[in-house]
Design an enzyme around this catalytic site. Structure first.
Site, PDB file in Angstrom:
ATOM      1  CB  ILE A 354      -0.896   0.040   1.257  1.00 20.65           C
ATOM      2  CG1 ILE A 354      -1.527  -1.316   1.536  1.00 20.65           C
ATOM      3  CG2 ILE A 354      -1.903   1.178   1.151  1.00 20.65           C
ATOM      4  CD1 ILE A 354      -2.862  -1.562   0.922  1.00 20.65           C
ATOM      5  N   GLY A 355       0.810   2.015  -1.013  1.00 19.34           N
ATOM      6  CA  GLY A 355       1.597   3.247  -1.050  1.00 19.34           C
ATOM      7  C   GLY A 355       0.792   4.372  -0.442  1.00 19.34           C
ATOM      8  N   GLY A 356       1.381   5.526  -0.351  1.00 22.84           N
ATOM      9  CA  GLY A 356       0.688   6.674   0.200  1.00 22.84           C
ATOM     10  C   GLY A 356      -0.548   7.018  -0.613  1.00 22.84           C
ATOM     11  CG  ASN A 357      -0.408   8.975  -3.756  1.00 24.82           C
ATOM     12  OD1 ASN A 357      -1.051   9.909  -3.328  1.00 24.82           O
ATOM     13  ND2 ASN A 357       0.886   9.032  -3.952  1.00 24.82           N
ATOM     14  N   GLY A 358      -2.303   4.733  -2.667  1.00 25.07           N
ATOM     15  CA  GLY A 358      -3.178   3.626  -3.036  1.00 25.07           C
ATOM     16  C   GLY A 358      -2.414   2.320  -3.073  1.00 25.07           C
ATOM     17  CB  VAL A 360       1.926  -1.223  -4.801  1.00 32.28           C
ATOM     18  CG1 VAL A 360       2.962  -1.513  -5.869  1.00 32.28           C
ATOM     19  CG2 VAL A 360       2.108   0.185  -4.239  1.00 32.28           C
ATOM     20  CE  LYS A 375       3.055   5.405  -5.661  1.00 29.39           C
ATOM     21  NZ  LYS A 375       4.155   6.333  -5.619  1.00 29.39           N
ATOM     22  CG  ASP A 472       8.130   9.610   2.438  1.00 33.42           C
ATOM     23  OD1 ASP A 472       8.480   9.654   3.642  1.00 33.42           O
ATOM     24  OD2 ASP A 472       7.087   9.041   2.058  1.00 33.42           O
TER      25      ASP A 472
END
Ligand SMILES: *[C@@H]1O[C@H](CO)[C@@H](O)[C@H](O)[C@H]1NC(C)=O
Ligand SMILES: *[C@@H]1O[C@H](CO)[C@@H](O)[C@H](O)[C@H]1NC(C)=O
Ligand SMILES: *[C@@H]1O[C@H](CO)[C@@H](O)[C@H](O)[C@H]1NC(C)=O
Ligand SMILES: *[C@@H]1O[C@H](CO)[C@@H](O)[C@H](O)[C@H]1NC(C)=O
Ligand SMILES: *[C@@H]1O[C@H](CO)[C@@H](O)[C@H](O)[C@H]1NC(C)=O
Ligand SMILES: *[C@@H]1O[C@H](CO)[C@@H](O)[C@H](O)[C@H]1NC(C)=O
Ligand SMILES: *[C@@H]1O[C@H](CO)[C@@H](O)[C@H](O)[C@H]1NC(C)=O
Ligand SMILES: *[C@@H]1O[C@H](CO)[C@@H](O)[C@H](O)[C@H]1NC(C)=O
Length: 678
Positions: A354-358, A360, A375, A472
Site C-alpha cells: 500500500i503506497g501513500g496514494n493507493g 501497489v 502503483k 520521503d
C-alpha cells in the site's frame, strides 16, 4: 606526540635564580596518563575537554605530579614559561559561559570551589582568603560585578581571589602598536603564553597559528612567594553555570628553564569549535525575528490560500493541457488494457503493498513477460500534481540504485497508474523489522544496502541537471532487487528543482519520525532534510527499531544519548549483536554517521557526497589529529554542540535561549540573570 622529560632537579645550584631546570613538558594533544582529571573533565580525541553541556559543572585537570616552585630552602622562585592552546566552544542556541583559569594550586581535587562565576577556582567563602595559596590567570567571559570584572571578555591575574589584581580586555598588540580585540569564546583556538621571571609576569595571547606578539597583553610586577608553597600542582580549571560552553585545551607546554619551549606546540591543523553561522538564534535579532515571524506567518497563510485558489483554476486548465505534455516525455505510455490484463484486473491477490496514494499491484506484462509493480494514484488525492511531479522526475532518472519507471498510464476517470520494475525482494523494512531472526539481514548486508541508497540519493541530489529531492526516505521506500541490492523507490513526493534554487513547498511532506526539525519550522525541504531522512534510515536499519515506537523514546534521541554516554554500540540491533561476527568499528562508524545526518543543525549535516565517502570508509580527514574515522565523526558531532539536545528533547536537556527568557525570574543564579537584562 607528547614529549615528557622527568623532573630534573639540579640541587647543586640552588641559588642560580632563573637558570635551574626543574621541569619541562610538552603535550600536543593529551592522553589519560598526561593529566589528572576532576569534575566533568575528560579527554576525548586527544582533546582535554574540561566541561560539556552540563550546567553548573566544574572541570579541572592537573599535571599528575607536584612541581617545585623554588629551590629547596630558598626564598627564590623558579621562573617558568608556559603556553597552551584553548578553545571555548559555544553551543547553538545557548548563552555561553563562564570561563577558564590556568592555575597553580596546593591540592588535587575540586574541594572549596564552585561553578558559574567562581570558575571552579574558589568558592564565595574562600574567595580572597590569604591561606588559599592559589594562583590563576583567568579567561573570563562573564562580567561579575562582585569581582570587579571590567567586562565579559577579559584576562586577569588572580591571587587567592577571583577579584583580579590585573585585568585586560582579551586581544593582542600588533607590532605596529594597534590593539586587536577578539572574543574569547568565539570557538576559535587561541594560544596563550605566560612567562614569569624576576618577579615580572607577562601574559600574551593570540589566535593559534599566529606568531607570538612581541608586546604582552598583561605585564605585571608580581611577588608569588607568599602564594606558592614549595611544590604546587599546575593545570586548568573551568566551569559552567546556567550558561554553558565547552572549555577545551588542545596543547600545553611548561618549562622552568626553556622560554622557547612553547615553539614546540603544534598550531596547525587543529579542530575548530566555531559554530556555523545561524542567523536565527544568534542575537537580539532573534527576539525581533520571533515578532516579525508572527506577521510572516499570517502572510504565509494568506499566500497559501491564494496559491490554493489559483491552483484549483490551474488544475482545471492542466487537465486540458495534459495531452501535449504526454507526448513530450519519456517514458512511454502503456495502455490501460495492457495493465489490466497484466495485473489480472487488479486482483487482490496481486497486491504487494500500500503506497501513500493507493494499492501497489504486481503484474506481468504480456510480450516479454517482464514483472512490474503497478502503483495507482487517484485523482481525488491531489493526483494530478503528484503524477506530474513523479513522472517528470523519475521518468528521466536512471540509476542502478533507483527503482526505474517503465511507463505510465492515464485512465479517463482521472486515475493514474505508474509502472515500475518489479523488485523481487520487497521493501527493506520487511528484512529488518517484520521478519524472524533467520531471514533478517546481517550487518554487512544492511550496510551494503545503505551504501546503495546513499548513492541513489547522491544521484538525485547531484547527478542530474536538476536537483531532485526525495522527501520521503525511509525503510519502506527502499526496495531490494533479486540480488538484494537496495534501490530507492517511491518518488511520489519528489519534485524537481533546478540547481541553486531554494525549494519551497506549501505543505510539509514526509513521514513522521523522518522529518527534520527545520522542515517543521520552515516548511522548506532541502537536500539537508533528505540527509536527515537518510540519517533516520541509517539508525533504524542498524538498530532494528522504528523511529517512533509506542512507549519508547524516539530512536534519534535514544541513540544520541547512548552515543553521548559512549555506549553507541548498545544501540545496535540486539538480535544481531548477540550473534557476533560483525565489524564493530564499521558499525560504529555508520551509527556515528547516522547521528551526524540527524544533527539538529542542517549545516552540520554532511552532504550526500561525503556520506557516500564515509560509508566507503574513505574521507579526507583535514588533519592527522584524528586517530580514526570514528574519532573524527565523533569529534565533528561534538564540536558542533547541541548534539544531545534535539528538538524533541530527551534526557538531559540544557536550556535554550527561549527557556532562558521564560525562567529568568526564578531559577537562575544572580550572575546569570544580568545577561538577560542586557
Ligand atoms: C601517553 O603519552 C605519554 C607521553 O606523553 C606516553 O609515554 C604514554 O605511553 C601514552 N599513554 C597512552 C596510553 O597512550
Ligand atoms: C558531561 O560529562 C559528565 C561527566 O563526564 C557526564 O556524566 C554527562 O553525562 C555529560 N553531559 C553531557 C550533556 O554530555
Ligand atoms: C632545608 O631545610 C630543612 C629544615 O629547615 C633541612 O632539614 C634540609 O636539610 C634543608 N635542605 C637543604 C637542601 O638544604
Ligand atoms: C567553600 O569551600 C569550603 C572548603 O571546602 C567550605 O568549607 C565552604 O562551606 C564552601 N563555601 C561555599 C559557599 O560553598
Ligand atoms: C615581558 O615582556 C617584556 C616586553 O616584551 C620583556 O622585556 C620582558 O623580559 C618580559 N618578561 C618576562 C618575564 O617574560
Ligand atoms: C607594561 O604595561 C604597561 C601598562 O600596564 C604599559 O604601559 C607598558 O608599556 C608595558 N610594558 C611592556 C614592556 O610591555
Ligand atoms: C617577595 O615576598 C617575600 C615574602 O612574601 C619577601 O621575602 C620578598 O622579599 C619579596 N620579594 C620582592 C622582590 O618583593
Ligand atoms: C627549548 O625548546 C625549543 C623548542 O622545543 C628547542 O628547540 C630548544 O632546543 C630548547 N632549548 C633547550 C636549551 O633545551
Amino acid at each position: 606526540m607528547a614529549a615528557l622529560k622527568l623532573p630534573i632537579l639540579l640541587l647543586s645550584f640552588p641559588l642560580l635564580f632563573c637558570s635551574i631546570s626543574a621541569l619541562d613538558f610538552v603535550f600536543n594533544g593529551f592522553n589519560s596518563t598526561d593529566v589528572f582529571l576532576y569534575g566533568n573533565a575528560i579527554i576525548e580525541s586527544r582533546i582535554l575537554a574540561l566541561t560539556n553541556q552540563t550546567s553548573f559543572s566544574i572541570g579541572r585537570a592537573l599535571y599528575p605530579s607536584k612541581i617545585p616552585t623554588r629551590a629547596p630552602n630558598s626564598s627564590r622562585l623558579y621562573s617558568f614559561s608556559t603556553s597552551f592552546i584553548f578553545a571555548m566552544a559555544p553551543y547553538r542556541d545557548t548563552l555561553p559561559g563562564h570561563g577558564l583559569v590556568f592555575i597553580f594550586v596546593r591540592e588535587t581535587g575540586i574541594h572549596g570551589t564552585s561553578s558559574a562565576q567562581n570558575l571552579g577556582f574558589l568558592n564565595f567563602t574562600l574567595n580572597g582568603n590569604p591561606n588559599n595559596h592559589v594562583f590563576g590567570i583567568e579567561f573570563d567571559v562573564f562580567d561579575n560585578e562582585e569581582f570587579n570584572d571590567p567586562d565579559d571578555n577579559h584576562v586577569g591575574i588572580d591571587l587567592n581571589s577571583l577579584t583580579s589584581t590585573a585585568t585586560e580586555e582579551a586581544g593582542f598588540w600588533s607590532d605596529d602598536g594597534s590593539f586587536n580585540r577578539f572574543r574569547l569564546n568565539s570557538g576559535e583556538n587561541y594560544q596563550v603564553w605566560i612567562d614569569y621571571s624576576d618577579f615580572q609576569m607577562n601574559v600574551t595571547m593570540a589566535p593559534a597559528g599566529m606568531k607570538r606578539p612581541r608586546r604582552p597583553l598583561i605585564n605585571a610586577s608580581l611577588n608569588l612567594s607568599h602564594i606558592f608553597t614549595d611544590e604546587m600542582y599546575v593545570g586548568f580549571t573551568s566551569s559552567t553555570g546556567q550558561l554553558v560552553q565547552g572549555h577545551n585545551i588542545l596543547a600545553w607546554s611548561f618549562s622552568n628553564s626553556n622560554f622557547s619551549l612553547s615553539e614546540s606546540l603544534i598550531t596547525a591543523g587543529l579542530p575548530s569549535f566555531v559554530l556555523p553561522k545561524d542567523p536565527i538564534t544568534k542575537s537580539k535579532w532573534f527576539i525581533a525575528g520571533v515578532t516579525a515571524g508572527g506577521f510572516l506567518f499570517v502572510f504565509f497563510i494568506a499566500t497559501i490560500l491564494g496559491i490554493f485558489i489559483a491552483d484549483h483554476r490551474r488544475r482545471a486548465r492542466a487537465r486540458a493541457e495534459m495531452e501535449d505534455w504526454e507526448l513530450e516525455y519519456w517514458p512511454h505510455r502503456i495502455t490501460y488494457q495492457e495493465i489490466e490484463s497484466a495485473t489480472k484486473g487488479f486482483a487482490e491477490e496481486n497486491v504487494i503493498g500500500i503506497g501513500g496514494n493507493g494499492k501497489v499491484h504486481k503484474g506481468v506484462l504480456t510480450g516479454g513477460g517482464s514483472e512490474v509493480a503497478v502503483k495507482r494514484i487517484s485523482h481525488e488525492n491531489d493526483g494530478m500534481r503528484e503524477f506530474l511531479a513523479e513522472i517528470s522526475s523519475i521518468g528521466r532518472l536512471k540509476h542502478r540504485n533507483l527503482v526505474s519507471l517503465r511507463g505510465w498510464c492515464k485512465k479517463e476517470t482521472g486515475n493514474f497508474l505508474l509502472i515500475y520494475d518489479y523488485m523481487e525482494n520487497g521493501s527493506l523494512d520487511k528484512w529488518v523489522f517484520d521478519c524472524d531472526e533467520r531471514n533478517m539481514l546481517r550487518f554487512e548486508d544492511r550496510i551494503r544496502v545503505l551504501k546503495n541508497v546513499a548513492s541513489g540519493v547522491l544521484y538525485l541530489h547531484e547527478g542530474w541537471e536538476s536537483k531532485v529531492l526525495h522527501r520521503d526516505i525511509k525503510a519502506s521506500n527502499v526496495l531490494l532487487d533479486k540480488d538484494m541490492n537496495g534501490r530507492l523507490g517511491d518518488f511520489g513526493l519528489a519534485r524537481v528543482h533546478s540547481h541553486n534554487q531554494v525549494a519551497s513547498t506549501t505543505r510539509i511532506v514526509g513521514t513522521m519520525g523522518y522529518i527534520a526539525p527545520e522542515l517543521i519550522r520552515t516548511g522548506r525541504a532541502s537536500t539537508e532534510t533528505d540527509v536527515f531522512g537518510f540519517g533516520v534510515l541509517i539508525l533504524e536499519v542498524m538498530c532494528g527499531r522504528r523511529p517512533i515506537e509506542e512507549g519508547k523514546p524516539a530512536l534519534v534521541d535514544w541513540v544520541r544519548r547512548l552515543a553521548a554516554e559512549g555506549e553507541i554500540t548498545a544501540a545496535v540491533d540486539e538480535r544481531l549483536r548477540k550473534k557476533g561476527g560483525w565489524n564493530e568499528e564499521e558499525v560504529e562508524r555508520v551509527l556515528h554517521l547516522g547521528l551526524l545526518c540527524v544533527h539538529p543543525d542542517p549545516k552540520t549535516r554532511p552532504k550526500m557526497r561525503q556520506i557516500v565517502k564515509i560509508l566507503e570508509g574513505k574521507i579526507e580527514m583535514d588533519e592527522n589529529e584524528s586517530e580514526s574515522m570514528n574519532a573524527y565523526l565523533l569529534e565533528r558531532l561534538k564540536s558542533q554542540g547541541t548534539w544531545c539536545d534535539s528538538s524533541v528533547g530527551f534526557g538531559h536537556k540544557h536550556p535554550t535561549f527561549e527557556d532562558f527568557l521564560q525562567s529568568s525570574s526564578t531559577s537562575m543564579s544572580w550572575s546569570d540573570s544580568i545577561v538577560v537584562g542586557r
